[in-house]
Design a protein around this motif. Sequence first.
Motif, PDB file in Angstrom:
ATOM      1  N   GLU A 108       0.955  -1.165  -0.012  1.00  0.00           N
ATOM      2  CA  GLU A 108      -0.019  -0.102  -0.131  1.00  0.00           C
ATOM      3  C   GLU A 108       0.854   1.228   0.056  1.00  0.00           C
ATOM      4  OE1 GLU A 108      -4.172  -1.683   2.086  1.00  0.00           O
ATOM      5  OE2 GLU A 108      -2.699  -0.271   3.410  1.00  0.00           O
ATOM      6  N   LYS A 109       1.903   1.325   0.733  1.00  0.00           N
ATOM      7  CA  LYS A 109       2.516   2.579   0.816  1.00  0.00           C
ATOM      8  C   LYS A 109       3.446   2.851  -0.613  1.00  0.00           C
ATOM      9  CE  LYS A 109       2.364   3.900   5.454  1.00  0.00           C
ATOM     10  NZ  LYS A 109       3.045   3.884   6.388  1.00  0.00           N
ATOM     11  N   PRO A 110       4.033   1.969  -1.110  1.00  0.00           N
ATOM     12  CA  PRO A 110       4.490   2.390  -2.483  1.00  0.00           C
ATOM     13  C   PRO A 110       3.467   3.095  -3.129  1.00  0.00           C
ATOM     14  CG  PRO A 110       5.546   0.329  -1.736  1.00  0.00           C
ATOM     15  CD  PRO A 110       4.291   0.543  -0.980  1.00  0.00           C
ATOM     16  N   PRO A 142       9.152  11.329  -5.130  1.00  0.00           N
ATOM     17  CA  PRO A 142      10.126  10.843  -6.212  1.00  0.00           C
ATOM     18  C   PRO A 142      11.131   9.625  -5.516  1.00  0.00           C
ATOM     19  CG  PRO A 142      10.637  13.249  -5.695  1.00  0.00           C
ATOM     20  CD  PRO A 142       9.788  12.898  -4.592  1.00  0.00           C
ATOM     21  N   PHE A 143      10.990   9.401  -4.481  1.00  0.00           N
ATOM     22  CA  PHE A 143      11.748   8.333  -3.796  1.00  0.00           C
ATOM     23  C   PHE A 143      11.096   7.606  -2.504  1.00  0.00           C
ATOM     24  CE2 PHE A 143      15.098  10.647  -5.684  1.00  0.00           C
ATOM     25  CZ  PHE A 143      15.655   9.859  -6.642  1.00  0.00           C
ATOM     26  N   TYR A 144      10.862   6.420  -2.408  1.00  0.00           N
ATOM     27  CA  TYR A 144      10.598   5.647  -1.033  1.00  0.00           C
ATOM     28  C   TYR A 144      11.671   4.744  -0.693  1.00  0.00           C
ATOM     29  CZ  TYR A 144       7.935   2.050   1.318  1.00  0.00           C
ATOM     30  OH  TYR A 144       7.465   1.340   2.299  1.00  0.00           O
ATOM     31  N   LEU A 145      12.245   4.636   0.331  1.00  0.00           N
ATOM     32  CA  LEU A 145      13.461   4.034   0.978  1.00  0.00           C
ATOM     33  C   LEU A 145      12.565   2.934   1.667  1.00  0.00           C
ATOM     34  CD1 LEU A 145      16.368   3.419   0.707  1.00  0.00           C
ATOM     35  CD2 LEU A 145      16.491   4.943   3.008  1.00  0.00           C
ATOM     36  N   LEU A 146      12.616   1.588   1.582  1.00  0.00           N
ATOM     37  CA  LEU A 146      12.035   0.629   2.447  1.00  0.00           C
ATOM     38  C   LEU A 146      13.232  -0.023   3.171  1.00  0.00           C
ATOM     39  CD1 LEU A 146       9.609  -0.774   3.752  1.00  0.00           C
ATOM     40  CD2 LEU A 146       9.818  -2.219   1.885  1.00  0.00           C
ATOM     41  N   ILE A 147      13.434  -0.169   4.373  1.00  0.00           N
ATOM     42  CA  ILE A 147      14.409  -0.727   5.146  1.00  0.00           C
ATOM     43  C   ILE A 147      13.551  -1.973   5.831  1.00  0.00           C
ATOM     44  CG2 ILE A 147      15.992  -0.793   7.014  1.00  0.00           C
ATOM     45  CD1 ILE A 147      16.278   2.028   6.504  1.00  0.00           C
ATOM     46  N   ASP A 148      13.810  -3.117   5.256  1.00  0.00           N
ATOM     47  CA  ASP A 148      12.878  -4.383   5.580  1.00  0.00           C
ATOM     48  C   ASP A 148      13.590  -5.305   6.379  1.00  0.00           C
ATOM     49  OD1 ASP A 148      11.474  -6.704   5.415  1.00  0.00           O
ATOM     50  OD2 ASP A 148      10.760  -6.400   3.302  1.00  0.00           O
ATOM     51  N   ARG A 149      13.431  -5.178   7.531  1.00  0.00           N
ATOM     52  CA  ARG A 149      14.268  -6.040   8.902  1.00  0.00           C
ATOM     53  C   ARG A 149      13.859  -7.517   8.591  1.00  0.00           C
ATOM     54  NH1 ARG A 149      13.457  -3.595  14.522  1.00  0.00           N
ATOM     55  NH2 ARG A 149      11.206  -3.296  13.611  1.00  0.00           N
ATOM     56  N   ASP A 150      12.796  -7.902   8.035  1.00  0.00           N
ATOM     57  CA  ASP A 150      12.357  -9.314   7.729  1.00  0.00           C
ATOM     58  C   ASP A 150      13.311  -9.854   6.576  1.00  0.00           C
ATOM     59  OD1 ASP A 150      10.215  -9.539   9.563  1.00  0.00           O
ATOM     60  OD2 ASP A 150       8.904  -8.475   8.150  1.00  0.00           O
ATOM     61  N   THR A 206      16.842  -6.396   3.802  1.00  0.00           N
ATOM     62  CA  THR A 206      17.135  -5.762   2.526  1.00  0.00           C
ATOM     63  C   THR A 206      16.808  -4.251   2.660  1.00  0.00           C
ATOM     64  OG1 THR A 206      14.960  -6.158   1.472  1.00  0.00           O
ATOM     65  CG2 THR A 206      16.957  -7.704   0.949  1.00  0.00           C
ATOM     66  N   VAL A 207      17.670  -3.473   1.759  1.00  0.00           N
ATOM     67  CA  VAL A 207      17.114  -1.950   1.249  1.00  0.00           C
ATOM     68  C   VAL A 207      16.590  -2.000   0.238  1.00  0.00           C
ATOM     69  CG1 VAL A 207      17.528   0.322   1.521  1.00  0.00           C
ATOM     70  CG2 VAL A 207      18.817  -1.250   3.173  1.00  0.00           C
ATOM     71  N   LYS A 208      15.385  -1.338   0.093  1.00  0.00           N
ATOM     72  CA  LYS A 208      14.638  -1.214  -1.262  1.00  0.00           C
ATOM     73  C   LYS A 208      14.429   0.314  -1.601  1.00  0.00           C
ATOM     74  CE  LYS A 208      12.266  -5.515  -1.876  1.00  0.00           C
ATOM     75  NZ  LYS A 208      10.741  -5.883  -2.409  1.00  0.00           N
ATOM     76  N   LEU A 209      15.214   0.770  -2.814  1.00  0.00           N
ATOM     77  CA  LEU A 209      14.859   2.212  -3.176  1.00  0.00           C
ATOM     78  C   LEU A 209      13.746   2.112  -4.238  1.00  0.00           C
ATOM     79  CD1 LEU A 209      15.573   5.186  -2.717  1.00  0.00           C
ATOM     80  CD2 LEU A 209      17.444   4.706  -4.409  1.00  0.00           C
ATOM     81  N   VAL A 257       4.927   7.030 -11.114  1.00  0.00           N
ATOM     82  CA  VAL A 257       3.963   7.192 -11.971  1.00  0.00           C
ATOM     83  C   VAL A 257       2.682   7.164 -11.349  1.00  0.00           C
ATOM     84  CG1 VAL A 257       3.086   6.742 -14.110  1.00  0.00           C
ATOM     85  CG2 VAL A 257       5.338   6.307 -13.998  1.00  0.00           C
ATOM     86  N   PRO A 258       1.782   8.391 -11.145  1.00  0.00           N
ATOM     87  CA  PRO A 258       0.849   8.359 -10.183  1.00  0.00           C
ATOM     88  C   PRO A 258      -0.243   7.271 -10.312  1.00  0.00           C
ATOM     89  CG  PRO A 258       1.572  10.431 -10.703  1.00  0.00           C
ATOM     90  CD  PRO A 258       2.440   9.626 -11.501  1.00  0.00           C
ATOM     91  N   GLU A 259      -0.369   6.903 -11.549  1.00  0.00           N
ATOM     92  CA  GLU A 259      -1.559   5.874 -11.783  1.00  0.00           C
ATOM     93  C   GLU A 259      -1.014   4.424 -11.787  1.00  0.00           C
ATOM     94  OE1 GLU A 259      -0.709   8.281 -14.273  1.00  0.00           O
ATOM     95  OE2 GLU A 259      -2.125   9.703 -13.369  1.00  0.00           O
ATOM     96  N   LEU A 260       0.224   4.295 -11.666  1.00  0.00           N
ATOM     97  CA  LEU A 260       0.891   3.045 -12.009  1.00  0.00           C
ATOM     98  C   LEU A 260       1.912   2.425 -10.743  1.00  0.00           C
ATOM     99  CD1 LEU A 260       1.704   3.051 -15.630  1.00  0.00           C
ATOM    100  CD2 LEU A 260      -0.148   2.102 -14.588  1.00  0.00           C
ATOM    101  N   GLY A 261       2.298   3.342  -9.935  1.00  0.00           N
ATOM    102  CA  GLY A 261       3.143   3.089  -8.902  1.00  0.00           C
ATOM    103  C   GLY A 261       4.612   3.620  -9.293  1.00  0.00           C
ATOM    104  N   TYR A 262       5.649   3.097  -8.437  1.00  0.00           N
ATOM    105  CA  TYR A 262       6.883   3.274  -8.945  1.00  0.00           C
ATOM    106  C   TYR A 262       7.404   2.490 -10.165  1.00  0.00           C
ATOM    107  CZ  TYR A 262       7.473   6.228  -4.990  1.00  0.00           C
ATOM    108  OH  TYR A 262       7.264   7.253  -3.867  1.00  0.00           O
ATOM    109  N   GLY A 263       8.274   2.930 -11.058  1.00  0.00           N
ATOM    110  CA  GLY A 263       8.679   2.428 -12.087  1.00  0.00           C
ATOM    111  C   GLY A 263       9.842   1.617 -11.922  1.00  0.00           C
ATOM    112  N   ASN A 264      10.796   2.022 -10.942  1.00  0.00           N
ATOM    113  CA  ASN A 264      11.814   1.332 -10.555  1.00  0.00           C
ATOM    114  C   ASN A 264      12.017   0.966  -9.354  1.00  0.00           C
ATOM    115  OD1 ASN A 264      13.336   1.097 -13.207  1.00  0.00           O
ATOM    116  ND2 ASN A 264      13.403   3.534 -13.084  1.00  0.00           N
ATOM    117  N   CYS A 265      12.721  -0.308  -8.983  1.00  0.00           N
ATOM    118  CA  CYS A 265      12.900  -0.650  -7.713  1.00  0.00           C
ATOM    119  C   CYS A 265      14.315  -1.375  -7.744  1.00  0.00           C
ATOM    120  CB  CYS A 265      11.736  -1.526  -6.980  1.00  0.00           C
ATOM    121  SG  CYS A 265      12.191  -2.039  -5.327  1.00  0.00           S
TER     122      CYS A 265
END
Length: 200
Positions: A133-135, A144-152, A155-158, A163-171
Amino acid sequence: MTVMAERALQSPQMSVGEFERIAAFAAKETDDAVRLEFINGRIGVKKVADGDHNTIVLWLMRRCMQARPDLDLYQGQGLKVEKYREGRARPDAILVPAEHFAGQGEWADSSGVLLVVEVTSYDSDTDRRDRREKPDAYAAAGIPFYLLIDRDACTVKLYSDPVPELGYGNCRTVPFGNPLVLPEPLGIELDTEKLKQYVD
């Protein structure tokens, strides 16, 4: 819980005003033990962070201050997200130009935000909330950027190129221990080795 709060929690058509009243009531009644968010027309509960969670946010704050003293990393600031659904999110941290949120209220406009940060919690809502949901919400807001620090996953995802209707184009995903560059206009390199110390 009041009858109004119970009814609002069950209604998918809750207004932002109703949510903000419930969130303020919950914060007052629980001494900020829980914080509420409003994403995809639903209320979500954001638990108080544990010590490792907070240490990760402070680690990131130090990295940002060293690399970019012209930017501020806010904690606890609410954001207006989801242009069409009038969502409200409270990221773990928000990177903005210095003093960007001065004079703004509890729920600030997301324009001008450079990066939002979430650190996963060990609860049942993490997958739905932080990874799905958050991305979508942050991309819809044009952040412009969402940084997810995933303790499970350790990993770190950037996420980038919203794209407002589609989500982030790159991860881009890196395991804890590998460097991650937050590209321009941020220009910050993160050595994620330290994050290995803050997982259970």
